[in-house]
Design a protein around this motif. Structure first.
Motif, PDB file in Angstrom:
ATOM      1  N   MET A  74      43.524  39.211  44.191  1.00 12.53           N
ATOM      2  CA  MET A  74      44.531  38.251  43.729  1.00 12.53           C
ATOM      3  C   MET A  74      44.899  38.489  42.259  1.00 12.53           C
ATOM      4  SD  MET A  74      45.153  36.079  46.272  1.00 12.53           S
ATOM      5  CE  MET A  74      44.500  36.113  47.942  1.00 12.53           C
ATOM      6  N   ALA A  75      43.875  38.594  41.399  1.00 12.66           N
ATOM      7  CA  ALA A  75      44.139  38.673  39.952  1.00 12.66           C
ATOM      8  C   ALA A  75      44.259  40.113  39.459  1.00 12.66           C
ATOM      9  CB  ALA A  75      43.037  37.960  39.177  1.00 12.66           C
ATOM     10  N   GLU A  76      43.777  41.051  40.245  1.00 16.98           N
ATOM     11  CA  GLU A  76      43.853  42.466  39.864  1.00 16.98           C
ATOM     12  C   GLU A  76      43.346  42.708  38.451  1.00 16.98           C
ATOM     13  OE1 GLU A  76      47.631  44.280  40.892  1.00 16.98           O
ATOM     14  OE2 GLU A  76      47.873  42.914  42.582  1.00 16.98           O
ATOM     15  N   ALA A  77      42.213  42.099  38.131  1.00 16.71           N
ATOM     16  CA  ALA A  77      41.630  42.295  36.804  1.00 16.71           C
ATOM     17  C   ALA A  77      41.247  43.756  36.612  1.00 16.71           C
ATOM     18  CB  ALA A  77      40.389  41.410  36.637  1.00 16.71           C
ATOM     19  N   GLY A  78      41.529  44.270  35.424  1.00 19.87           N
ATOM     20  CA  GLY A  78      41.246  45.683  35.190  1.00 19.87           C
ATOM     21  C   GLY A  78      41.141  45.988  33.712  1.00 19.87           C
ATOM     22  N   PRO A  79      41.148  47.271  33.383  1.00 21.32           N
ATOM     23  CA  PRO A  79      40.950  47.697  32.002  1.00 21.32           C
ATOM     24  C   PRO A  79      41.911  47.004  31.034  1.00 21.32           C
ATOM     25  CG  PRO A  79      40.862  49.576  33.458  1.00 21.32           C
ATOM     26  CD  PRO A  79      41.269  48.405  34.306  1.00 21.32           C
ATOM     27  N   GLY A  80      41.351  46.547  29.926  1.00 17.59           N
ATOM     28  CA  GLY A  80      42.171  45.942  28.897  1.00 17.59           C
ATOM     29  C   GLY A  80      42.359  44.443  29.032  1.00 17.59           C
ATOM     30  N   ASP A  81      42.041  43.896  30.191  1.00 18.48           N
ATOM     31  CA  ASP A  81      42.315  42.477  30.405  1.00 18.48           C
ATOM     32  C   ASP A  81      41.309  41.581  29.683  1.00 18.48           C
ATOM     33  OD1 ASP A  81      44.551  42.746  32.018  1.00 18.48           O
ATOM     34  OD2 ASP A  81      43.386  42.861  33.875  1.00 18.48           O
ATOM     35  N   VAL A  82      41.834  40.477  29.166  1.00 16.07           N
ATOM     36  CA  VAL A  82      40.981  39.373  28.730  1.00 16.07           C
ATOM     37  C   VAL A  82      40.932  38.377  29.889  1.00 16.07           C
ATOM     38  CG1 VAL A  82      40.675  37.484  27.097  1.00 16.07           C
ATOM     39  CG2 VAL A  82      41.543  39.701  26.307  1.00 16.07           C
ATOM     40  N   VAL A  83      39.721  38.109  30.362  1.00 16.43           N
ATOM     41  CA  VAL A  83      39.521  37.354  31.596  1.00 16.43           C
ATOM     42  C   VAL A  83      38.763  36.069  31.289  1.00 16.43           C
ATOM     43  CG1 VAL A  83      38.395  37.399  33.869  1.00 16.43           C
ATOM     44  CG2 VAL A  83      39.462  39.483  32.957  1.00 16.43           C
ATOM     45  N   PHE A  84      39.245  34.969  31.840  1.00 16.68           N
ATOM     46  CA  PHE A  84      38.535  33.695  31.712  1.00 16.68           C
ATOM     47  C   PHE A  84      38.114  33.224  33.091  1.00 16.68           C
ATOM     48  CE2 PHE A  84      39.163  28.868  31.329  1.00 16.68           C
ATOM     49  CZ  PHE A  84      37.835  28.651  30.976  1.00 16.68           C
ATOM     50  N   VAL A  85      36.818  32.907  33.232  1.00 17.75           N
ATOM     51  CA  VAL A  85      36.277  32.385  34.490  1.00 17.75           C
ATOM     52  C   VAL A  85      35.782  30.969  34.215  1.00 17.75           C
ATOM     53  CG1 VAL A  85      34.569  32.684  36.319  1.00 17.75           C
ATOM     54  CG2 VAL A  85      35.539  34.699  35.176  1.00 17.75           C
ATOM     55  N   SER A  86      36.361  29.973  34.879  1.00 14.45           N
ATOM     56  CA  SER A  86      35.845  28.611  34.726  1.00 14.45           C
ATOM     57  C   SER A  86      34.742  28.384  35.755  1.00 14.45           C
ATOM     58  CB  SER A  86      36.966  27.591  34.906  1.00 14.45           C
ATOM     59  OG  SER A  86      37.416  27.576  36.243  1.00 14.45           O
ATOM     60  N   GLY A  87      33.828  27.477  35.446  1.00 15.00           N
ATOM     61  CA  GLY A  87      32.701  27.240  36.357  1.00 15.00           C
ATOM     62  C   GLY A  87      31.946  28.532  36.606  1.00 15.00           C
ATOM     63  N   ALA A  88      31.680  29.261  35.538  1.00 19.85           N
ATOM     64  CA  ALA A  88      31.242  30.653  35.694  1.00 19.85           C
ATOM     65  C   ALA A  88      29.787  30.802  36.118  1.00 19.85           C
ATOM     66  CB  ALA A  88      31.491  31.426  34.393  1.00 19.85           C
ATOM     67  N   THR A  89      28.998  29.741  36.122  1.00 22.21           N
ATOM     68  CA  THR A  89      27.646  29.895  36.657  1.00 22.21           C
ATOM     69  C   THR A  89      27.585  29.554  38.141  1.00 22.21           C
ATOM     70  OG1 THR A  89      27.049  27.664  35.941  1.00 22.21           O
ATOM     71  CG2 THR A  89      26.483  29.480  34.462  1.00 22.21           C
ATOM     72  N   SER A  90      28.706  29.176  38.724  1.00 17.93           N
ATOM     73  CA  SER A  90      28.715  28.940  40.164  1.00 17.93           C
ATOM     74  C   SER A  90      28.490  30.249  40.903  1.00 17.93           C
ATOM     75  CB  SER A  90      30.065  28.345  40.584  1.00 17.93           C
ATOM     76  OG  SER A  90      31.088  29.311  40.402  1.00 17.93           O
ATOM     77  N   GLY A  91      28.202  30.136  42.201  1.00 19.19           N
ATOM     78  CA  GLY A  91      27.973  31.341  42.996  1.00 19.19           C
ATOM     79  C   GLY A  91      29.142  32.304  42.905  1.00 19.19           C
ATOM     80  N   VAL A  92      30.344  31.772  43.074  1.00 18.88           N
ATOM     81  CA  VAL A  92      31.528  32.634  43.015  1.00 18.88           C
ATOM     82  C   VAL A  92      31.781  33.097  41.583  1.00 18.88           C
ATOM     83  CG1 VAL A  92      34.014  32.735  43.384  1.00 18.88           C
ATOM     84  CG2 VAL A  92      32.560  31.580  45.053  1.00 18.88           C
TER      85      VAL A  92
END
Lengths: 350, 350
Positions: free
Chosen positions: A141-159
């Motif tokens: 979906m997000a196609e995260a890749g080289p150079g990206d600044v990525v934010f993950v909310s609820g980041a200690t969840s399983g997903v």
């Protein structure tokens, strides 16, 4: 054909009644029941505990699955070993994944059980990771890749815990996570390799995120909704991709703003954001693909399996769910249903 | 080389000051100014009036374009005829499209003017349709096609009126529009070929839309945000595609809920909606592609050009903007800047 002796009865958890509000102890009961019967019999070893089960306990319109039936054992993602079989495609001794969780034994036609290559990953519980969902969201979906600044909310969840590591492994420039406590934020950075993290109680999400991503974000992987979603929109760079997986946050009580954040359309349109809400259904190919990728990254030492192991057996399943909903756990929450293990592997586990 | 005599001065509209709140007459002034100078001189014939100009009059962070400079003529999509040229690629007599609107003459290097094939469409003003935006949203973002039930909010707007017809022309099963009055709803069905329409003042959007789309919608093309966006999420079928173009609604005053509707994440995730906010920037190929498609559908009698013609000349431009913001118009709003026409074509015009 018998691989190991089987008892005449087993324990299973049943939904005793629908919860009124948050699930409570009387809603689930542990009963001794006759062993289930079917073409294939499986001794269940591990079940993945998930906050989604809270929603499925209720009669809630709009969910992608029917609610758990009252008086029966709920479903849940589980792995186990085949102990009896009349289906040569699902032989005795095979490791299988299926959905008859919350019980010690599962039975049914061979088609109900997906055979896994036991040697691919370090242990059976590795096949229960939230990786397929995290992978679909972060890569598909997000196609995260080289150079990206990525934010993950609820980041200690399983997903979330897997999603952040996927972004790093795919070459993201900077991965930022939000968590529900200072300890969890530290865990993200120190054990999972996130570049930065914050405790969402430390201030408005917009301020906390802006401090860690002053130039904005390219990818948002959402597990919470609410103000973190709203902050991510404000800090999104043009063309940013949002993988939205956070519907279940804030549904436990009256915190409806988490599940229904405001969408700032002018900003979303001006920056041409791509918003992809997605649910956790996966094709067999997606699951196999993830498991192979997971094995490779583990071999290369680029990944830990973030998880909490709960040793309580079937009888401990209700409390494990309540503890998960109380946010007591880190990463994927794995409940041991039967058996033990002589392997000790604490990578990423708390 | 001169195609027609040109005056020494012309009239143009200038932004006198930034509006406080809704734009008001003193914010724009009409002045007599020296003819602009450049490699190419164009007599402007038509300008497309757009509600987006309201936003560009303000100093508003987050917009995809810089604000109009105070003391100068604003920009605006315009077509005209080249009357002087030193660039053989943009010859005298050519029909050109450009952004130097709000004035009688435009001048600049040849590269500032895109030559159009005058014979492709019935008149120069047809090249100013909101078709490229509607086409990008309905075909590119939402991929509306055979069998789809399509909902267009703000469907009598320039973009919405074309978007609904595009959905029909692409084979949609049912196209539903919302409008701001009973008369506008009738116009959608009787003149533009929508299958159904409602006046948004007749009740909650969710009830009105459910009545017309009892089995839900597959595509939503949003021009308004607000409660119509929220209703569309509730009635979306699994996998429904949302083309979001409605940021500008409700920004004229304190109605911020229109621009910041609630996004029901649980529903969006359960149904795996695809949400594509998009802005009105187009490549030359997209514009040419739309104009050719438009010409074909007009030839086949499957399309009308929904429009309101305002004959006021440059001096009438400020009032035309105010009237547009007061929702007095239907379809694409075309302001005649200079010249007249001996062609009468009322298709879809009011």
């Amino acid at each position: 054909m018998t691989y190991e002796p089987v008892p005449a009865t087993h324990r299973e958890v049943r939904l005793a009644r629908r919860p009124s509000g948050a699930p409570a102890p009387g809603d689930l009961e542990v009963v001794e029941a006759p062993l289930p019967e079917g073409e294939v019999l499986v001794r269940n070893e591990w079940m993945l505990m998930a906050s989604a089960y809270r929603e499925l306990m209720k009669e809630r319109p709009g969910l992608p699955l029917p609610p758990f039936p009252v008086g029966e054992a709920p479903t849940g993602r589980t792995v186990g070993t085949v102990v009896r079989s009349q289906d040569p495609a699902v032989p005795v001794g095979a490791l299988v994944e299926h959905f008859q969780g919350w019980r010690e034994y599962a039975a049914g036609p061979g088609g109900a059980f997906a055979v896994r290559d036991r040697d691919l990953l370090p242990g059976p519980e590795y096949f229960l990771s939230n990786g397929p969902t995290a992978w679909l969201g972060m890569a598909g979906m997000a196609e995260a890749g080289p150079g990206d600044v990525v934010f993950v909310s609820g980041a200690t969840s399983g997903v979330g815990s897997v999603a952040g590591q996927i972004a790093k492994a795919r070459g993201a420039r900077r991965v930022i996570g939000s968590a529900g406590s200072k300890e969890k934020a530290e865990y993200l950075v120190e054990e999972l390799g996130f570049d930065a993290a914050f405790d969402r109680h430390d201030g408005p999400a917009l301020d906390l995120l802006r401090e860690l991503a002053p130039d904005g974000i390219d990818v948002f992987f959402d597990n919470t909704g609410g103000e973190q979603f709203e902050a991510a929109v404000q800090l999104a760079r043009p063309g940013a991709r949002f993988a939205l997986c956070g519907a279940l946050a804030g549904q436990n009580g009256d915190d409806t703003s988490a599940g229904r954040p405001r969408l700032d359309l002018l900003t979303a349109i001006s920056r041409q954001l791509v918003l992809r809400p997605f649910a956790c259904f996966h094709t067999p190919d997606q699951i196999d693909g993830w498991n192979r990728q997971f094995a490779q990254w583990l071999d290369e030492g680029r990944f830990v399996y973030p998880r909490t192991v709960v040793e309580g057996g079937v009888a401990g399943a209700p409390q494990a769910l309540f503890d998960l909903l109380d946010r007591k756990f880190y990463g994927n929450v794995l409940l041991r249903l039967t058996g033990g293990t002589d392997r000790i592997d604490e990578g990423g586990s708390r």
